[in-house]
Design a protein around this motif. Sequence first.
Motif, PDB file in Angstrom:
ATOM      1  N   SER A 144       0.827  -1.201   0.000  1.00  0.00           N
ATOM      2  CA  SER A 144       0.000   0.000   0.000  1.00  0.00           C
ATOM      3  C   SER A 144       0.866   1.257   0.000  1.00  0.00           C
ATOM      4  O   SER A 144       0.599   2.222  -0.738  1.00  0.00           O
ATOM      5  N   ASP A 145       1.933   1.256   0.827  1.00  0.00           N
ATOM      6  CA  ASP A 145       2.839   2.416   0.872  1.00  0.00           C
ATOM      7  C   ASP A 145       3.537   2.614  -0.468  1.00  0.00           C
ATOM      8  O   ASP A 145       3.699   3.757  -0.933  1.00  0.00           O
ATOM      9  N   TYR A 146       3.934   1.515  -1.100  1.00  0.00           N
ATOM     10  CA  TYR A 146       4.614   1.627  -2.392  1.00  0.00           C
ATOM     11  C   TYR A 146       3.668   2.172  -3.460  1.00  0.00           C
ATOM     12  O   TYR A 146       4.058   3.018  -4.275  1.00  0.00           O
ATOM     13  N   ASP A 147       2.435   1.716  -3.458  1.00  0.00           N
ATOM     14  CA  ASP A 147       1.459   2.212  -4.426  1.00  0.00           C
ATOM     15  C   ASP A 147       1.190   3.703  -4.217  1.00  0.00           C
ATOM     16  O   ASP A 147       1.062   4.470  -5.183  1.00  0.00           O
ATOM     17  N   LYS A 148       1.101   4.127  -2.959  1.00  0.00           N
ATOM     18  CA  LYS A 148       0.904   5.560  -2.664  1.00  0.00           C
ATOM     19  C   LYS A 148       2.093   6.378  -3.162  1.00  0.00           C
ATOM     20  O   LYS A 148       1.933   7.471  -3.724  1.00  0.00           O
TER      21      LYS A 148
ATOM     22  N   LYS B  76       4.232   5.644  -5.589  1.00  0.00           N
ATOM     23  CA  LYS B  76       4.223   5.731  -7.048  1.00  0.00           C
ATOM     24  C   LYS B  76       3.211   6.748  -7.546  1.00  0.00           C
ATOM     25  O   LYS B  76       3.492   7.542  -8.451  1.00  0.00           O
ATOM     26  N   LYS B  77       2.025   6.734  -6.946  1.00  0.00           N
ATOM     27  CA  LYS B  77       0.970   7.667  -7.364  1.00  0.00           C
ATOM     28  C   LYS B  77       1.391   9.110  -7.132  1.00  0.00           C
ATOM     29  O   LYS B  77       1.191   9.987  -7.993  1.00  0.00           O
ATOM     30  N   LEU B  78       1.980   9.376  -5.967  1.00  0.00           N
ATOM     31  CA  LEU B  78       2.431  10.729  -5.672  1.00  0.00           C
ATOM     32  C   LEU B  78       3.525  11.181  -6.638  1.00  0.00           C
ATOM     33  O   LEU B  78       3.497  12.311  -7.151  1.00  0.00           O
ATOM     34  N   LEU B  79       4.486  10.318  -6.884  1.00  0.00           N
ATOM     35  CA  LEU B  79       5.590  10.686  -7.765  1.00  0.00           C
ATOM     36  C   LEU B  79       5.108  10.960  -9.189  1.00  0.00           C
ATOM     37  O   LEU B  79       5.555  11.913  -9.839  1.00  0.00           O
ATOM     38  N   ILE B  80       4.194  10.160  -9.675  1.00  0.00           N
ATOM     39  CA  ILE B  80       3.644  10.381 -11.014  1.00  0.00           C
ATOM     40  C   ILE B  80       2.909  11.713 -11.069  1.00  0.00           C
ATOM     41  O   ILE B  80       3.010  12.466 -12.054  1.00  0.00           O
ATOM     42  N   SER B  81       2.168  12.037 -10.010  1.00  0.00           N
ATOM     43  CA  SER B  81       1.428  13.298  -9.984  1.00  0.00           C
ATOM     44  C   SER B  81       2.370  14.503  -9.973  1.00  0.00           C
ATOM     45  O   SER B  81       1.964  15.616 -10.314  1.00  0.00           O
ATOM     46  N   MET B  82       3.634  14.297  -9.559  1.00  0.00           N
ATOM     47  CA  MET B  82       4.624  15.380  -9.529  1.00  0.00           C
ATOM     48  C   MET B  82       5.531  15.359 -10.749  1.00  0.00           C
ATOM     49  O   MET B  82       6.575  16.023 -10.777  1.00  0.00           O
ATOM     50  N   CYS B  83       5.152  14.603 -11.762  1.00  0.00           N
ATOM     51  CA  CYS B  83       5.892  14.526 -13.025  1.00  0.00           C
ATOM     52  C   CYS B  83       7.255  13.857 -12.869  1.00  0.00           C
ATOM     53  O   CYS B  83       8.225  14.212 -13.542  1.00  0.00           O
ATOM     54  N   PHE B  84       7.337  12.892 -11.952  1.00  0.00           N
ATOM     55  CA  PHE B  84       8.475  11.974 -11.912  1.00  0.00           C
ATOM     56  C   PHE B  84       8.108  10.723 -12.709  1.00  0.00           C
ATOM     57  O   PHE B  84       6.936  10.361 -12.820  1.00  0.00           O
ATOM     58  N   LYS B  85       9.107  10.049 -13.239  1.00  0.00           N
ATOM     59  CA  LYS B  85       8.896   8.744 -13.857  1.00  0.00           C
ATOM     60  C   LYS B  85       9.899   7.756 -13.272  1.00  0.00           C
ATOM     61  O   LYS B  85      11.015   8.131 -12.888  1.00  0.00           O
ATOM     62  N   LEU B  86       9.481   6.496 -13.161  1.00  0.00           N
ATOM     63  CA  LEU B  86      10.385   5.465 -12.673  1.00  0.00           C
ATOM     64  C   LEU B  86      11.464   5.235 -13.728  1.00  0.00           C
ATOM     65  O   LEU B  86      11.183   4.809 -14.846  1.00  0.00           O
ATOM     66  N   TYR B  87      12.698   5.542 -13.370  1.00  0.00           N
ATOM     67  CA  TYR B  87      13.802   5.468 -14.324  1.00  0.00           C
ATOM     68  C   TYR B  87      14.382   4.064 -14.388  1.00  0.00           C
ATOM     69  O   TYR B  87      14.620   3.519 -15.458  1.00  0.00           O
ATOM     70  N   ASP B  88      14.593   3.458 -13.208  1.00  0.00           N
ATOM     71  CA  ASP B  88      15.110   2.092 -13.150  1.00  0.00           C
ATOM     72  C   ASP B  88      14.979   1.588 -11.715  1.00  0.00           C
ATOM     73  O   ASP B  88      14.808   2.378 -10.773  1.00  0.00           O
ATOM     74  N   LYS B  89      15.092   0.285 -11.578  1.00  0.00           N
ATOM     75  CA  LYS B  89      14.937  -0.326 -10.265  1.00  0.00           C
ATOM     76  C   LYS B  89      15.683  -1.653 -10.248  1.00  0.00           C
ATOM     77  O   LYS B  89      15.614  -2.426 -11.210  1.00  0.00           O
TER      78      LYS B  89
END
Length: 598
Positions: A318-322, A324-337
């Motif tokens: 749940s924390d991870y999903d939150k 990701k949602k916040l970061l996307i809303s701030m115009c971040f994208k997942l670059y790598d993991k």
Amino acid sequence: MKNRDFRPGAYLDINPRIVPFTLGFIILCGFSFYLGGIFCSEKNRYFKQDEAPIVQSQQETTVDPLKIEYVEFSECSLNYQDYTPCTDPKRWKKYGNYRLSFMERHCPQITVRNECLIPPPDGYKPPIRWPKSKDQCWYRNVPYDWISNKKSTQHWLRKEGDKFFFPGGGTMFPNGVNSYVKLMQKLIPGMKNGTIRTAIDTGCGVASWGGDLLDHGILTVSLAPRDNHEAQVQFALERGIPAILGIISTQRLPFPSNSFDMAHCSRCLIPWTEYDGIYLLEVHRILRPGGFWVLSGPPINYEHRWRGWNTTVEEQKSDYDKLKKLLISMCFKLYDKMDDIAVWQKSLDSSCYDRLTSSSYPPKCDYSSDPDSAWYTPLQPCLSIPSQKFKKLGLNSVPKWPNRLHVRPERISMIFNGNSGGFKHDNSRWKVRVKHYKALLPALGSDEIRNVMDMNTLYGGFATSLIDSPLWVMNVVSSYGPNSLGVVYDRGLIGTYHDWCEPFSTYPRTYDLLHLDGLFTAESHRCEMKYVLLEMDRILRPNGYAIIRESYYFIDAIATIAKGMRWDCEKQGTEYIVSKEKLLVCQKKLWHANHSRE
């Protein structure tokens, strides 16, 4: 009633020969004024007041130098050996617990400020020199065992005899920071080619991550709050690694927008998803477009790690999903993991921000919100959008290190009289000045001096001229002066805002050299000289140096106060022997506390 002297056609009686003569005279004067204007503007453009050194005679001096009475300052008690006035744990109870705001800056009123000299701990020795200091320091210089006892299994540090040793471990890299950084380099290739130059580490521990990055040409500001036991920032600075006291709580960090190339959190315990993501908004503000945010620890890799976090797999998902949602809303994208590390990248251009609507969360900050305002400025629940008038702020546009050090940044146009000519002149001027400084202070440029502060920089010229020396410079820009700190970061240097009417956010005995250029001329109407110098004494290491460049008016008074602080000072001429400006080169003595004062 009409004017009886007025009659129609009265002006027609003027001699017709006078008219062309008058018109010609007016045109000639106007043309002369135009040429004069061009000359003066060009002269002002290329010949600033301090560009053409003019040797002035003593007869030109019309104001007598400031004289003050000599006062010998007493010693503070040993209880003050690690005193940090604006982040004093003894005063925390006066402030609220909300979001740990009691750990932010709360400076004492000037009426209750100490006028005594901070003593070193018993057994204090001159610090071990760089680069050996990165791996070890004297125990008596930072005599705190809490981390060694509590973090022994994570290899943060260990005590052996009269020293602390730093194996390079951390909560998320107990097997060593070197392998951790190598994994990060696989995820972010720009860490290896000069693209990434400046970084901030929030919750830095003993700054092993920032210390390792120095070997890769990356300059990191390690950030941690003052605490009762851990003394994280004190360990970092004792090692010779850049660090500053601070916390993301209710106020902005003292850095301009769009400055850091990379931000890092390794299980830093910051609740990123709480309070509607306001802490992530601050990371977004200080990262330049295309900059990277690196997170290791909860909730990254929760599928395999959750059992060791005293939680459930459902809570971590749940924390991870939150997040990701916040970061996307701030115009971040997942670059790598990979494994325990996830990397997000801030948007490089405006395309994502253009899609945000009035109903989007977080909303865009309005035009009344200055993204660079960061001195006692509250955190704001809005998204700071990078200005579109600057086309070279992005990580893909800034020259790679070390080329960026000498390229005029776009943001120089924000500064009054900031232009290409002034930038080149500033570089040339500081080359000459630093050469003169080295002649007066041979230790400058040697391993004797590691931690350096330029107390009132403009473009970072002093630090630039020392870039090949085995030291780093904390560039301080006045919160009341020209906002040039963004230019400093664009050049690949680091620094902070500060107001010298207040104590600095660091521990005692953390800098080898303090440099100031006209600070008292600029700030004496606001800040009392005595308290500024006492603060300099607090943060300067025993046997450390100060280079004070000031107006002749202040220099004798400064020398008098410095003598009362047990400093040895010599008055010197400037490189151009300008009579209205002098240098004071000082060394702080190493002394030990009188135990009868405890």
